[in-house]
Structure formats: structure tokens, C-alpha cells
Design an enzyme around this catalytic site. Structure first.
Site: not given
Length: 442
Positions: A295, A338, A344, A368, A374
């Protein structure tokens, strides 16, 4: 076609091209030829220089526009404090906490207009020092008064509309903003918000430092992501009114001030330059992704960035998660677990975000902060780990976005408690139910 199917047709005309230098006239001949400030500008207009950067900023970053107007912006009575403690003040109590936060959808409010609807949720830095960012929520049900204008001296407003339609009259021209469109109104631009189609709600990132740019494309090449030609800039449009009492509300270091003048601020008959408001349809975003495995980082989904003096580390950026195909083989396809050197703040315009199967709803939000762990919740992780992989299109009829910043964000008293929207069981429902899958070799 890669465009949003809007339910409301745009009534205005636009120039096209991010960062381009434009000339625009509401009356032919309003712009002088060659000179910027002739002794007598055409039609008896005043020439006014509107600078978004220092005079000596490098040519590649220099932002300025020459306005030719009925009366200059300086023609007003002194400003007076408008609200003793503004809901956008950066000096209100804030909480710097490492916990993951998520908000239920913010309420509509039919009793307030644009200026009264602005609530600061999270902030880092100070507009007085031109450092950092602030994140606001707005929800309004009334148009601004007919003789009222607003501006912010603190920074650029990046507006992400979630509900309703914003009809914005600016000094530069008129813009219509609909859900799935973003709009940037630069520092100092005076404007008025009319609600012709009912109540509105959405998110704002105010950039105290610098201005937004398009991200560099690197090996992607010369096109992709948000393309230059798809940004729309208003054309010149003016009103002639030198008899009505007008009120100009300005946001200055987080507080509101108001001044009275005897003429409309929307009297620019012609302009030329590269400092102006603009909008962009997120449905036109050209998504890039992996066609083999893994990803990609969400930086591949950047729409706008505000660079800092550290290469590759923006003060702020806008990331979107539009409908797109996932075709990676032998890959966990949702965003990975992550921890990040960036903070974020996510919002949802419409639909469902495929990275969260739970209670992340349109007009809600999550934060976050720097180094807060998260990732996908329990249900999403279990499904993505067990499903049979085949090409699939995710995010149909959906659009999520993220404001990302290199700063640690402080959450305001209203954002943490006053709005009464923070989900108390967010971490419990998302990650506490994860259990070990590790099976050591015998």
C-alpha cells in the site's frame, strides 16, 4: 468523466489554472496598458496593490494582484473589538494530549451566519508570528448580512464543504462551492457568504505560514494528482454602492474586529495578478496507486501542500481518499498500522471510509497527533486479512480527506468538551479488541 455530478449548477464563470497570472475586467478597458499605477487610472478608478508575499520574495513564490476599484480598502473608520473572546482565538485553553480522538458528526446550526459559526477545534503555532495552522469547524444556517464582509489577516482559509452550498462574493469575483469542492481564500481577501440553498457545514484549515502549492510530482512525471488546469479562479465582478453603510469584520490574531465604511468592499472593476481565491473539484483528482504489491504512503494522494524550510516536511497538506481501484496482490489493502511524525486530522464529506468500518461518519472527524498509533479497526483488519483478493473499487460515492501537519496539535476546550462530540470509547471500539495472532515455530 472524472468530475463530480453536482446537484446545483454553477452560475459563475472562471479562469482556469493553478498559480497562473490572469487579467480580468468587468468593464472592458478597466485595466491600464503597460503601467500598473498610471497618474489617472481608467474610469476614475483607484489602483491598489494587494500583496500576499513580501515584495522581495523569489519570483517563483511572489504573489501579488493589482486591483482597480471604486474606492481603496483603506477607506474605512477605525476597527473596534467585535467579540471579547472569539471562538477562533488561539489563546483559549488548549490540551496537548497523545490520545487518539474521534468526533461524532458536528451539529448544524440554523441560527448563526458564517462569522458566528467558526469554531477552532485544534491549533498549533501563532498567527502573530505567521507560524503553524488552525483547524476549524463551521456550521451555519443564515447568510451574512447584506452589508457585511469578512476577512482573515491570520492566514489562508482552506475550506472543505461537507453539506450545503456556499455562494461567496469576494473582491476578486464570485465563487460557488458545493460538497466535494474545496476552496482557498487567501489571507486578507474580503468576502461575503450567502446561503441560497439552506444550511452549510464543513471544515477549515487556516494556514498561518506561507501559502499552498501543488505537490511536486517527481517520477510520476508531468501530470497526475490535482492537475493545474482544473483549478478555477473567479472573474472580475463588481457592485457600485457608495451610499450604504457597510461593516467589515476581520479576524486578526484570532480575535474579531469590526470597522464601518460608507461603500461596498466589492467594487473591483478589474484586476491582474496571481494572488486570488480559487476552488477545485475533488472528483477530478487523478489517483495514483500500486499495481503490484504493498500500500503506498498517503502522500501519493496529496492535493495541496504548504512547504516548510525542511525538504519534504510540509507545514500542512490536504490529502484525499477518493473512489479508486485496489489491485495489489498478497497485500493488506487498507491503510497500515502507523505512527507518524505528522499529525493527522481526518474528515468525511460523504459515504464510508474503507479504512474504518465503525462510527466514522460524514461531518465527523478524527485526530491522531504526532506519534499516536492508529490504523484499521478490529473489524476492518479481520476482514482485510481473510478476504479473497481480486481487483476491487473502494470508496464508491465516498470522499474522505486529511489535514496533515508537522506540528503537535493542541485541542481547544470547545473541541474536547464544549462540542460534546468526542467519542469516549473510540480506542476501545477500534483497537483494544485486537488480540495476538503470533504463532511461534515449535
Amino acid at each position: 468523466m472524472p468530475v463530480t455530478k453536482f446537484s446545483v449548477e454553477d452560475r459563475y464563470s472562471y479562469h482556469h489554472g493553478f498559480g497562473s497570472y490572469f487579467e480580468s475586467e468587468a468593464i472592458k478597458g478597466a485595466l491600464p496598458i503597460g503601467a500598473n499605477q498610471p497618474q489617472r487610472p481608467p474610469f476614475g478608478l483607484y489602483a491598489e496593490k494587494f500583496s500576499g508575499t513580501a515584495f522581495t520574495a523569489p519570483r517563483s513564490n511572489n504573489l501579488q494582484t493589482w486591483l482597480y476599484r471604486v474606492l481603496p480598502a483603506a477607506s474605512h473608520q477605525p476597527f473596534e473589538p467585535y467579540v471579547s473572546l472569539s471562538k477562533t482565538s488561539v489563546y483559549q485553553k488548549t490540551y496537548h494530549i497523545p490520545n487518539q480522538l474521534r468526533w461524532d458528526p458536528f451539529d448544524l446550526d440554523n441560527e448563526v451566519d458564517w462569522t458566528d459559526s467558526l469554531h477552532l477545534v485544534a491549533v498549533a503555532g501563532e498567527p502573530a508570528l505567521k507560524q503553524g495552522v488552525g483547524i476549524m469547524i463551521f456550521a451555519a444556517g443564515k447568510s451574512m448580512r447584506d452589508n457585511e464582509a469578512f476577512s482573515s489577516a491570520d492566514g489562508d482559509f482552506l475550506i472543505v464543504l461537507q453539506h450545503g452550498v456556499l455562494d461567496i462574493q469576494t473582491e476578486i469575483g464570485r465563487i460557488l462551492v458545493r460538497p466535494n469542492e474545496i476552496c482557498v481564500i487567501p489571507r486578507g481577501v474580503r468576502y461575503r457568504v450567502t446561503l441560497r440553498y439552506g444550511s452549510v457545514r464543513g471544515y477549515i484549515l487556516e494556514l498561518y505560514q506561507g501559502h499552498f502549492q501543488l505537490p511536486e510530482l517527481g517520477p510520476i512525471g508531468s501530470q497526475g494528482l490535482a492537475n493545474v488546469r482544473d483549478f478555477q479562479i473567479p472573474v472580475a465582478a463588481y457592485d457600485y454602492d457608495v451610499k450604504t453603510e457597510w461593516h467589515h469584520i476581520t479576524k486578526f490574531n484570532g480575535e474579531f474586529f469590526i470597522a464601518t465604511q460608507n461603500h461596498t468592499p466589492f467594487d473591483v472593476v478589474g484586476w491582474h495578478g496571481n494572488y486570488y481565491p480559487y476552488k477545485y473539484d475533488l472528483g477530478r483528482f487523478n489517483t495514483i496507486g500500486s499495481v503490484s504489491y504493498d500500500h503506498p504512503d498517503p502522500s501519493i494522494l496529496n492535493v495541496l501542500v504548504a512547504p516548510s524550510d525542511q525538504d519534504g516536511t510540509p507545514i500542512a497538506e490536504l490529502v484525499v481518499f477518493p473512489p479508486r481501484w485496489l489491485v495489489m496482490e498478497d497485500t493488506f489493502r487498507p491503510p497500515q498500522f502507523h505512527r507518524n511524525a505528522m499529525s493527522e486530522f481526518m474528515g468525511l464529506i460523504q459515504g464510508n471510509y474503507h479504512g474504518k468500518a465503525g462510527s466514522f461518519l460524514p461531518s465527523g472527524a478524527s485526530l491522531h497527533n504526532v506519534m499516536s498509533g492508529h490504523g484499521p479497526d478490529y473489524d476492518t483488519h479481520r476482514k482485510a486479512s481473510d478476504e479473497e483478493l481480486h481487483p476491487v473499487k473502494v470508496g464508491e460515492d465516498s470522499m474522505a480527506f486529511m489535514f496533515e501537519t508537522c506540528h503537535i496539535m493542541g485541542v481547544t476546550e470547545w473541541g474536547l468538551n464544549g462540542c460534546n462530540k468526542v467519542q469516549k470509547d473510540y480506542t476501545k471500539n477500534s483497537w483494544e479488541s485486537l488480540y495476538p495472532l503470533f504463532k511461534p515455530p515449535v
